[in-house]
Design an enzyme around this catalytic site. Sequence first.
Site, PDB file in Angstrom:
ATOM      1  N   ARG A 135     -63.791  61.683 108.887  1.00 61.37           N
ATOM      2  CA  ARG A 135     -63.876  63.081 108.414  1.00 61.37           C
ATOM      3  C   ARG A 135     -65.291  63.548 108.704  1.00 61.37           C
ATOM      4  O   ARG A 135     -66.255  62.995 108.150  1.00 61.37           O
ATOM      5  CB  ARG A 135     -63.576  63.157 106.922  1.00 61.37           C
ATOM      6  N   CYS A 188     -52.910  73.047 101.112  1.00 59.38           N
ATOM      7  CA  CYS A 188     -53.283  71.665 101.451  1.00 59.38           C
ATOM      8  C   CYS A 188     -54.001  70.962 100.305  1.00 59.38           C
ATOM      9  O   CYS A 188     -54.035  69.739 100.269  1.00 59.38           O
ATOM     10  CB  CYS A 188     -54.155  71.667 102.699  1.00 59.38           C
ATOM     11  N   HIS A 228     -57.324  69.872 111.419  1.00 59.91           N
ATOM     12  CA  HIS A 228     -56.909  68.943 110.358  1.00 59.91           C
ATOM     13  C   HIS A 228     -55.484  68.447 110.652  1.00 59.91           C
ATOM     14  O   HIS A 228     -54.537  68.727 109.921  1.00 59.91           O
ATOM     15  CB  HIS A 228     -56.987  69.626 108.988  1.00 59.91           C
ATOM     16  N   ASP A 252     -55.203  78.350 102.003  1.00 59.39           N
ATOM     17  CA  ASP A 252     -56.243  77.325 101.875  1.00 59.39           C
ATOM     18  C   ASP A 252     -57.497  78.036 101.363  1.00 59.39           C
ATOM     19  O   ASP A 252     -57.547  79.278 101.324  1.00 59.39           O
ATOM     20  CB  ASP A 252     -56.499  76.661 103.251  1.00 59.39           C
ATOM     21  N   ARG A 257     -48.710  63.275 102.222  1.00 58.58           N
ATOM     22  CA  ARG A 257     -49.827  62.776 103.043  1.00 58.58           C
ATOM     23  C   ARG A 257     -49.689  61.268 103.259  1.00 58.58           C
ATOM     24  O   ARG A 257     -49.943  60.762 104.360  1.00 58.58           O
ATOM     25  CB  ARG A 257     -51.184  63.091 102.373  1.00 58.58           C
ATOM     26  N   GLN A 307     -53.361  66.551 107.972  1.00 57.48           N
ATOM     27  CA  GLN A 307     -52.720  67.439 107.005  1.00 57.48           C
ATOM     28  C   GLN A 307     -51.446  68.046 107.610  1.00 57.48           C
ATOM     29  O   GLN A 307     -50.402  68.118 106.959  1.00 57.48           O
ATOM     30  CB  GLN A 307     -53.697  68.566 106.619  1.00 57.48           C
TER      31      GLN A 307
HETATM   32  N1   CP Z   1     -56.039  68.173 101.907  1.00 55.47           N
HETATM   33  C1   CP Z   1     -57.006  67.264 102.049  1.00 55.47           C
HETATM   34  O1   CP Z   1     -57.374  66.860 103.150  1.00 55.47           O
HETATM   35  O2   CP Z   1     -57.514  66.802 100.866  1.00 55.47           O
HETATM   36  P1   CP Z   1     -58.852  65.960 100.697  1.00 55.47           P
HETATM   37  O3   CP Z   1     -59.998  66.844 101.120  1.00 55.47           O
HETATM   38  O4   CP Z   1     -58.920  65.630  99.235  1.00 55.47           O
HETATM   39  O5   CP Z   1     -58.754  64.731 101.558  1.00 55.47           O
HETATM   40  N1  NVA Z   2     -60.415  74.051 104.946  1.00 53.13           N
HETATM   41  C1  NVA Z   2     -60.775  73.062 103.950  1.00 53.13           C
HETATM   42  C2  NVA Z   2     -59.737  71.989 103.880  1.00 53.13           C
HETATM   43  C3  NVA Z   2     -59.981  70.896 102.885  1.00 53.13           C
HETATM   44  C4  NVA Z   2     -58.928  69.848 102.908  1.00 53.13           C
HETATM   45  C5  NVA Z   2     -62.141  72.488 104.296  1.00 53.13           C
HETATM   46  O1  NVA Z   2     -62.397  72.218 105.481  1.00 53.13           O
HETATM   47  O2  NVA Z   2     -62.948  72.312 103.397  1.00 53.13           O
END
Ligand code: CP
Ligand code: NVA
Length: 311
Positions: free
Chosen positions: A103, A265, A130, A225, A293, A133
């Site tokens: 990430r 999400c 993502h 989101d 997930r 997701q």
């Molecule tokens: N939706 C999602 O990716 O959640 P987290 O940021 O908690 O991993």
């Molecule tokens: N768009 C959000 C998604 C988190 C899962 C971010 O990038 O923070």
Amino acid sequence: MTSHFIALEDWSDAELRGLVTLAQSLKAEHFQGGNTPILAGKTLALVFEKPSLRTRVSYEIGMRQLGGNGLSLSPQEIGLGKRETVADISRVLSGYVDGIMARVFDHNTLLELAKYGSIPVINGLSDSHHPSQAIADALTLVEQLGDPAGKTLTYVGDGNNVARSLLIYAAVMGVNVRIAAPEGYHLTEDEMDLISERAERNGASFTPFIDPIEAVTGADVVYTDVWTSMGQEEETAQRLKVFPPYQLNLELMHHANPGSIIMHCLPAHRGEEITDAAADSQQSVLFPQAHNRLHAQKAVLAHLLGGVALT
Ligand code: CP
Ligand code: NVA
């Protein structure tokens, strides 16, 4: 060549649909009490530059359920690109583990991990994509709508990483996809072209809107989101001024089709992009979506690390 799960653009329609089918069968197997240990002896390194609940737990527990191990590494521990170059970290991890889930802030970091290592790299969220997701979202659409082809999904809010991957995956499943975003917060023309292409190839359409009510009218699924993603915190005040008309609330849902569902999400900034009343309504599938997930990530792992074929 090593396969990676970095951006959906790299995967064919058939492969993406195959991942959903695999996730469905792994989920069924799980609830029948029989996870096959197809990843016995394998380890996944989980590298995080940003916080996470769902991504960390689902990949780590997913590895364990398939007989392998997950090892989470925080930014302080490895100093991605600071204590050591991304290329060197990837070269080193390639000798210890069987895959890297990362990430990151900059999507290029994933491309670098893939370039210099010799093991699969999985995108656990970057600033622009993502996909982890999106596969769970596609699985949720299939479960909630039966065959989702021909149904309409509207994403309301920021044209961000989640929107980009969601709209591609839903289009591949034959869903008519729409986005409603304020001027300046839409996806780029190139990204919209990519979504349109996938949609048309699968008998569906893609339509961008500015007006959220127009976009939600006739929708079977309404998805939102956060307005400010991780890494954009300095823009919070400006975004809080622009996005309120795009809030997913019960008033907006009155314009959607009867029986329509609400997706997000998570994590949610309740009271901003979604109200409590909407998030906790009968129409909300937020938690089954989050739970998916686990099964979706297991499909990615089973295919990339376990060599399970996609059918
Ligand atoms: N939706 C999602 O990716 O959640 P987290 O940021 O908690 O991993
Ligand atoms: N768009 C959000 C998604 C988190 C899962 C971010 O990038 O923070």
